[in-house]
Design a protein around this motif. Structure first.
Motif, PDB file in Angstrom:
ATOM      1  N   ARG A  80       0.816  -1.218   0.000  1.00 26.95           N
ATOM      2  CA  ARG A  80       0.000   0.000   0.000  1.00 26.95           C
ATOM      3  C   ARG A  80       0.845   1.262   0.000  1.00 26.95           C
ATOM      4  NH1 ARG A  80      -2.416  -4.044   1.894  1.00 26.95           N
ATOM      5  NH2 ARG A  80      -4.642  -4.407   1.571  1.00 26.95           N
ATOM      6  N   LEU A  81       2.003   1.206   0.625  1.00 32.54           N
ATOM      7  CA  LEU A  81       2.811   2.424   0.738  1.00 32.54           C
ATOM      8  C   LEU A  81       3.877   2.515  -0.352  1.00 32.54           C
ATOM      9  CD1 LEU A  81       3.060   2.540   4.620  1.00 32.54           C
ATOM     10  CD2 LEU A  81       1.618   3.914   3.112  1.00 32.54           C
ATOM     11  N   GLY A  82       4.260   1.394  -0.916  1.00 27.05           N
ATOM     12  CA  GLY A  82       5.076   1.426  -2.123  1.00 27.05           C
ATOM     13  C   GLY A  82       6.554   1.664  -1.940  1.00 27.05           C
ATOM     14  N   SER A  83       7.021   1.852  -0.725  1.00 24.47           N
ATOM     15  CA  SER A  83       8.467   1.985  -0.543  1.00 24.47           C
ATOM     16  C   SER A  83       8.853   1.367   0.787  1.00 24.47           C
ATOM     17  CB  SER A  83       8.907   3.449  -0.586  1.00 24.47           C
ATOM     18  OG  SER A  83       8.839   4.040   0.682  1.00 24.47           O
ATOM     19  N   THR A 129      17.160   1.922 -26.643  1.00 23.05           N
ATOM     20  CA  THR A 129      15.750   2.078 -27.011  1.00 23.05           C
ATOM     21  C   THR A 129      14.849   1.519 -25.907  1.00 23.05           C
ATOM     22  OG1 THR A 129      16.336   1.857 -29.319  1.00 23.05           O
ATOM     23  CG2 THR A 129      14.022   1.536 -28.756  1.00 23.05           C
ATOM     24  N   PHE A 130      15.277   0.403 -25.354  1.00 21.48           N
ATOM     25  CA  PHE A 130      14.468  -0.176 -24.287  1.00 21.48           C
ATOM     26  C   PHE A 130      14.323   0.791 -23.108  1.00 21.48           C
ATOM     27  CE2 PHE A 130      14.504  -2.249 -20.149  1.00 21.48           C
ATOM     28  CZ  PHE A 130      13.188  -2.679 -20.154  1.00 21.48           C
ATOM     29  N   ASP A 131      15.402   1.494 -22.783  1.00 16.22           N
ATOM     30  CA  ASP A 131      15.307   2.460 -21.677  1.00 16.22           C
ATOM     31  C   ASP A 131      14.220   3.495 -21.950  1.00 16.22           C
ATOM     32  OD1 ASP A 131      17.253   1.215 -20.196  1.00 16.22           O
ATOM     33  OD2 ASP A 131      18.890   2.431 -21.020  1.00 16.22           O
ATOM     34  N   VAL A 132      14.196   3.934 -23.190  1.00 12.17           N
ATOM     35  CA  VAL A 132      13.167   4.918 -23.551  1.00 12.17           C
ATOM     36  C   VAL A 132      11.783   4.282 -23.463  1.00 12.17           C
ATOM     37  CG1 VAL A 132      12.324   6.441 -25.361  1.00 12.17           C
ATOM     38  CG2 VAL A 132      14.783   6.153 -25.036  1.00 12.17           C
ATOM     39  N   VAL A 133      11.681   3.079 -23.982  1.00 14.02           N
ATOM     40  CA  VAL A 133      10.395   2.379 -23.956  1.00 14.02           C
ATOM     41  C   VAL A 133       9.906   2.222 -22.512  1.00 14.02           C
ATOM     42  CG1 VAL A 133       9.287   0.145 -24.375  1.00 14.02           C
ATOM     43  CG2 VAL A 133      10.735   1.156 -26.129  1.00 14.02           C
ATOM     44  N   LEU A 134      10.813   1.833 -21.651  1.00 13.58           N
ATOM     45  CA  LEU A 134      10.415   1.619 -20.247  1.00 13.58           C
ATOM     46  C   LEU A 134       9.948   2.922 -19.609  1.00 13.58           C
ATOM     47  CD1 LEU A 134      10.195  -0.318 -17.858  1.00 13.58           C
ATOM     48  CD2 LEU A 134      12.545   0.263 -17.263  1.00 13.58           C
ATOM     49  N   HIS A 135      10.680   3.984 -19.908  1.00 11.43           N
ATOM     50  CA  HIS A 135      10.303   5.287 -19.372  1.00 11.43           C
ATOM     51  C   HIS A 135       8.900   5.670 -19.847  1.00 11.43           C
ATOM     52  CE1 HIS A 135      10.804   9.312 -17.866  1.00 11.43           C
ATOM     53  NE2 HIS A 135      10.541   9.816 -19.062  1.00 11.43           N
ATOM     54  N   ARG A 136       8.666   5.459 -21.111  1.00  9.12           N
ATOM     55  CA  ARG A 136       7.338   5.780 -21.657  1.00  9.12           C
ATOM     56  C   ARG A 136       6.280   4.861 -21.053  1.00  9.12           C
ATOM     57  NH1 ARG A 136       8.044   5.658 -28.024  1.00  9.12           N
ATOM     58  NH2 ARG A 136      10.054   6.655 -28.159  1.00  9.12           N
ATOM     59  N   ALA A 137       6.644   3.609 -20.886  1.00  7.99           N
ATOM     60  CA  ALA A 137       5.686   2.646 -20.315  1.00  7.99           C
ATOM     61  C   ALA A 137       5.273   3.061 -18.907  1.00  7.99           C
ATOM     62  CB  ALA A 137       6.314   1.253 -20.290  1.00  7.99           C
ATOM     63  N   ASP A 179      10.588   7.656 -11.683  1.00  3.51           N
ATOM     64  CA  ASP A 179      10.486   6.306 -12.231  1.00  3.51           C
ATOM     65  C   ASP A 179      10.922   5.270 -11.207  1.00  3.51           C
ATOM     66  OD1 ASP A 179       9.492   7.104 -14.583  1.00  3.51           O
ATOM     67  OD2 ASP A 179      11.319   6.827 -15.767  1.00  3.51           O
ATOM     68  N   THR A 180      12.003   5.583 -10.513  1.00  9.85           N
ATOM     69  CA  THR A 180      12.512   4.628  -9.529  1.00  9.85           C
ATOM     70  C   THR A 180      11.477   4.377  -8.444  1.00  9.85           C
ATOM     71  OG1 THR A 180      14.709   5.492  -9.937  1.00  9.85           O
ATOM     72  CG2 THR A 180      14.431   4.143  -7.985  1.00  9.85           C
ATOM     73  N   ALA A 181      10.874   5.460  -7.966  1.00 17.04           N
ATOM     74  CA  ALA A 181       9.871   5.314  -6.902  1.00 17.04           C
ATOM     75  C   ALA A 181       8.665   4.537  -7.408  1.00 17.04           C
ATOM     76  CB  ALA A 181       9.441   6.691  -6.412  1.00 17.04           C
ATOM     77  N   PHE A 182       8.303   4.815  -8.633  1.00 18.19           N
ATOM     78  CA  PHE A 182       7.133   4.134  -9.189  1.00 18.19           C
ATOM     79  C   PHE A 182       7.419   2.644  -9.369  1.00 18.19           C
ATOM     80  CE2 PHE A 182       4.151   3.678 -13.003  1.00 18.19           C
ATOM     81  CZ  PHE A 182       3.067   3.442 -12.171  1.00 18.19           C
ATOM     82  N   ALA A 183       8.613   2.361  -9.894  1.00 17.63           N
ATOM     83  CA  ALA A 183       8.982   0.952 -10.078  1.00 17.63           C
ATOM     84  C   ALA A 183       9.012   0.233  -8.732  1.00 17.63           C
ATOM     85  CB  ALA A 183      10.338   0.861 -10.765  1.00 17.63           C
ATOM     86  N   ALA A 184       9.510   0.923  -7.717  1.00 14.33           N
ATOM     87  CA  ALA A 184       9.563   0.305  -6.377  1.00 14.33           C
ATOM     88  C   ALA A 184       8.155   0.044  -5.858  1.00 14.33           C
ATOM     89  CB  ALA A 184      10.314   1.220  -5.415  1.00 14.33           C
ATOM     90  N   ALA A 185       7.250   0.976  -6.128  1.00 11.11           N
ATOM     91  CA  ALA A 185       5.865   0.794  -5.671  1.00 11.11           C
ATOM     92  C   ALA A 185       5.228  -0.407  -6.352  1.00 11.11           C
ATOM     93  CB  ALA A 185       5.055   2.053  -5.954  1.00 11.11           C
ATOM     94  N   LEU A 186       5.512  -0.557  -7.648  1.00 12.58           N
ATOM     95  CA  LEU A 186       4.964  -1.704  -8.368  1.00 12.58           C
ATOM     96  C   LEU A 186       5.528  -3.013  -7.819  1.00 12.58           C
ATOM     97  CD1 LEU A 186       5.106  -0.404 -12.033  1.00 12.58           C
ATOM     98  CD2 LEU A 186       3.075  -0.758 -10.657  1.00 12.58           C
ATOM     99  N   GLN A 187       6.827  -3.001  -7.609  1.00 12.32           N
ATOM    100  CA  GLN A 187       7.455  -4.210  -7.056  1.00 12.32           C
ATOM    101  C   GLN A 187       6.880  -4.529  -5.682  1.00 12.32           C
ATOM    102  OE1 GLN A 187      11.621  -3.352  -7.106  1.00 12.32           O
ATOM    103  NE2 GLN A 187      11.973  -4.647  -8.890  1.00 12.32           N
TER     104      GLN A 187
END
Lengths: 196, 206
Positions: free
Chosen positions: A41-44, A171-179, B79-87
């Motif tokens: 729920r808190l994500g970190s 390219t994958f880095d860009v794709v991931l960022h966009r995703a 992005d890092t925070a978001f990825a961590a939240a997803l994980q």
């Protein structure tokens, strides 16, 4: 702790001020609270750790108010943890997978639903978290969803995922960022629309 | 798409619009990419792409700077925070046992006094107060027993009865009668005064 009788005995000791008994209860249930309730729920990790610490403080302060119930100590701990998570989420400017309203709904449900034992409760919480992520991924482009699933959720290397998607690593880095941007947009949109 | 240079600029707009509607051609690949980028990506995205390109083009940037820019681009905090939240939601990791033990011990150290059954100060000290009172009572009893009979207590006299009580020989019945007579006399005298009369033999001084 093998059964609820043993747990009940520990709770009684904890209620009478036995530190060791209280420590045993927290030791037993804490990891489950962390991984099934707080972290999703808190994500970190940092936020979940803070929330767990706060949950423990509330438990110590209110242990004398706890009344033993058939499903044991965990349902009570879970409600305290959910309340703590709710407080944290309310203090945030932006939320992602869970909004304060979502957690409030879960808390309301605990008032009416039959309490579950610890293992079943954890299984339900974890399944609900996975379902929430899966549903969000279903709303974005399939290629984007695959990029997030492979790299973020399955933690495969950039090179491996780039090869799977048949693109260069750059390219994958860009794709991931966009995703990620697309997924964030979907989540924010669903919150505004009141659906998840 | 063909150029229509021979037409006036105003007409060119119209012709291009008609041509585009009737038979849309392919856009130049670079231009298409540029327009797509402009439409799809925010300024932040373009900076990110630029960083990626720069990092992968050592001709433009020294390798170290390129690597640094790539790291910066990839370690986007959001992005890092978001990825961590997803994980965290999808596959939450356990807290380390050492960290967990520390959290528990901190909470118990801070919270245990409150966890004890809550009793007010009076309730908590009540047994001690009772014990002290009992001990005092026993001591007083022993003292009085050892000392013997106490001297008769002096009877205190209310000021209203001082006149009567000072007459040691007067019996209770006589004192009562005398007081009643005096008060009846005062009562009559007051009534006479209220009628504007002065009782005989009392004089104006009363």
């Amino acid at each position: 702790m093998s059964d609820l009788d043993g747990e009940e005995a520990l709770v009684e000791k904890a209620r009478s001020g036995d530190r060791g008994a209280l420590g045993s209860l927290l030791q037993h249930h804490g990891p489950r609270l962390y991984r099934a309730v707080l972290l999703p729920r808190l994500g970190s990790e940092a936020a979940a750790r803070d929330a767990l610490s706060e949950t423990y403080a509330k438990v110590c302060a209110n242990i004398t108010k706890f009344t033993w119930q058939a499903k044991g100590f965990y349902p009570w701990l879970r409600v305290i943890a959910l309340n703590t998570a709710l407080d944290q989420l309310r203090g945030r400017k932006r939320t992602l997978l869970w909004s304060p309203e979502d957690v409030q709904t879960e808390l309301d449900a605990t008032n009416t639903a039959t309490p579950l034992d610890a293992k079943l409760s954890e299984a339900r919480d974890r399944a609900a978290a996975k379902e929430r992520v899966t549903k969000a991924l279903e709303k974005i482009n399939e290629r984007y969803a695959m990029a997030i699933r492979l790299r973020v959720l399955e933690e495969r290397s950039r090179e491996e995922v780039a090869a799977t998607l048949d693109v260069t690593v750059a390219t994958f880095d860009v794709v991931l960022h966009r995703a990620l941007a697309a997924l964030r947009k979907v989540l924010e949109g669903s919150k505004e629309g009141g659906e998840r | 798409m063909s150029s229509f240079d021979e037409f006036d600029p105003e007409d060119q707009d119209l012709i291009l619009a008609l041509k585009s509607a009737w038979e849309p051609g392919e856009m130049d690949a670079d231009e298409a990419e540029g327009r797509l980028d402009a439409a799809l990506f925010s300024e932040e995205d373009r900076e990110f792409q630029e960083a990626i390109r720069a990092a992968w083009s050592p001709v433009q940037l020294p390798p170290q700077e390129a690597a640094a820019r790539l790291d910066a681009a990839l370690s986007s905090e959001e992005d890092t925070a978001f990825a961590a939240a997803l994980q965290s939601a999808f596959r939450p990791q356990d807290l380390s046992p050492a960290d967990h033990a520390e959290l528990i011990s901190n909470a118990i150290e801070r919270g245990t006094p409150a966890a004890l059954p809550q009793r007010s100060a009076v309730v908590r000290f009540l047994p001690r107060i009772a014990a002290a009172a009992s001990a005092f009572a026993v001591a007083a009893g022993v003292f009085l027993t050892v000392r013997g009979a106490a001297p008769p207590a002096t009877i205190s006299v209310a000021s209203g009865d001082a006149l009567v009580a000072s007459e040691a020989l007067a019996t209770p019945g006589a004192r009562t009668e005398r007081v009643a007579r005096a008060r009846a006399s005062d009562y009559r005298e007051n009534r006479f005064r209220s009628f504007g009369l002065t009782p005989a033999g009392r004089g104006a001084s009363r």
